[in-house]
Design an enzyme around this catalytic site. Structure first.
Site, PDB file in Angstrom:
ATOM      1  N   ASN A   1      46.035  24.519 100.266  1.00 16.37           N
ATOM      2  CA  ASN A   1      46.566  23.455 101.111  1.00 16.37           C
ATOM      3  C   ASN A   1      47.209  22.422 100.202  1.00 16.37           C
ATOM      4  O   ASN A   1      46.876  22.348  99.024  1.00 16.37           O
ATOM      5  CB  ASN A   1      45.420  22.759 101.850  1.00 16.37           C
ATOM      6  CG  ASN A   1      44.951  23.536 103.062  1.00 16.37           C
ATOM      7  OD1 ASN A   1      45.332  24.665 103.280  1.00 16.37           O
ATOM      8  ND2 ASN A   1      44.111  22.904 103.839  1.00 16.37           N
ATOM      9  N   ARG A   2      48.029  21.572 100.773  1.00 19.84           N
ATOM     10  CA  ARG A   2      48.572  20.455 100.006  1.00 19.84           C
ATOM     11  C   ARG A   2      47.528  19.351  99.941  1.00 19.84           C
ATOM     12  O   ARG A   2      47.023  18.930 100.978  1.00 19.84           O
ATOM     13  CB  ARG A   2      49.763  19.852 100.743  1.00 19.84           C
ATOM     14  CG  ARG A   2      50.995  20.651 100.655  1.00 19.84           C
ATOM     15  CD  ARG A   2      52.120  19.855 101.320  1.00 19.84           C
ATOM     16  NE  ARG A   2      53.177  20.770 101.714  1.00 19.84           N
ATOM     17  CZ  ARG A   2      54.071  21.248 100.855  1.00 19.84           C
ATOM     18  NH1 ARG A   2      54.054  20.891  99.587  1.00 19.84           N
ATOM     19  NH2 ARG A   2      54.995  22.088 101.283  1.00 19.84           N
TER      20      ARG A   2
END
Ligand code: C5P
Length: 218
Positions: A30-31
């Site tokens: 994920n960011r």
């Protein structure tokens, strides 16, 4: 009012993304910059807590005065969090990948001319917040985050009960807000007592206010 209201309290904070290996050179993630989680760990430490920060791969500096445990995957993160119990406070800020590759390859998956991409079979990762929120050794205060792009408050309310959290810090991470990776954050604190709307603040200010709010619970 003691300047160190959390002296003698133990806290666990998760931060950053998790990396889920596909093969030795590729991963799913994920960011997440880790900025908000690291700031919260530092803020709790300044209020006197003994903090264990369990962090996925990030490029920012360790906050002062906390013990940092570095992990890669969600499975590693759950293991490190469980090993850090018992604690009085747990704040789950990490952007944990929801899925991992069922069997990551021991060797680099080769591109094969004309065969198209290799299929990936995904499986669900453990939910760390939910596991600890319902744990026999559950910390007195469990805080989760909810990064949403729509229906922010109703999603956070649903998450409170489902995950066994006392507060959910909800924020709108729609690309237009610039929150993702940025230095500012606008959050709402959702608890069984209702919803508090906080103004636009720096991530450091959100961390200090959240740590103060946590200290009030003791
Ligand atoms: O369900 P959702 O991913 O939106 O929930 C976000 C909250 O749950 C965050 O506090 C996050 O750190 C935590 N979480 C977790 N383990 C997961 C997924 C989310 O601890 N596998």
């Amino acid at each position: 009012n003691s300047p160190r209201p959390l002296a003698g309290r133990r806290a666990i904070v998760t931060s950053g993304p998790t990396h889920e290996p596909i093969d030795p050179v590729r991963y799913i993630a994920n960011r997440s910059s880790g900025k908000q989680g690291h700031a919260i760990a530092g803020a709790l430490a300044r209020l006197g807590a003994e903090v264990t920060l369990v962090s996925g791969p990030v490029t920012i500096a360790d906050p002062a005065g906390v013990t940092v445990i570095r992990v890669e995957s969600a499975a590693n993160m759950l293991e490190a969090v469980t090993a850090a119990l018992p604690a009085d406070i747990a704040v789950f800020v990490a952007a944990v990948a929801d899925w991992r590759v069922a069997t990551s390859a021991a060797n680099k998956i080769k591109k094969k001319e004309g065969e198209g991409p290799a299929p990936l079979q995904l499986m669900e990762n453990p939910d760390i917040l939910k596991t600890i929120g319902h744990h026999a050794d559950r910390p007195h205060l469990v805080v989760g985050f909810a990064a949403e792009t729509a229906d922010v408050v109703s999603n956070a309310q649903a998450k409170l009960a489902r995950k066994g959290a006392d507060f959910i810090v909800a924020n709108d991470v729609s690309p237009a807000t610039g929150i993702m990776g940025g230095d500012r954050n606008r959050v709402r604190i959702v608890s069984k007592d209702g919803v508090e709307d906080w103004p636009d603040l720096s991530k450091g200010e959100v961390a200090d206010r959240l740590a103060a709010r946590i200290a009030e619970a003791f």
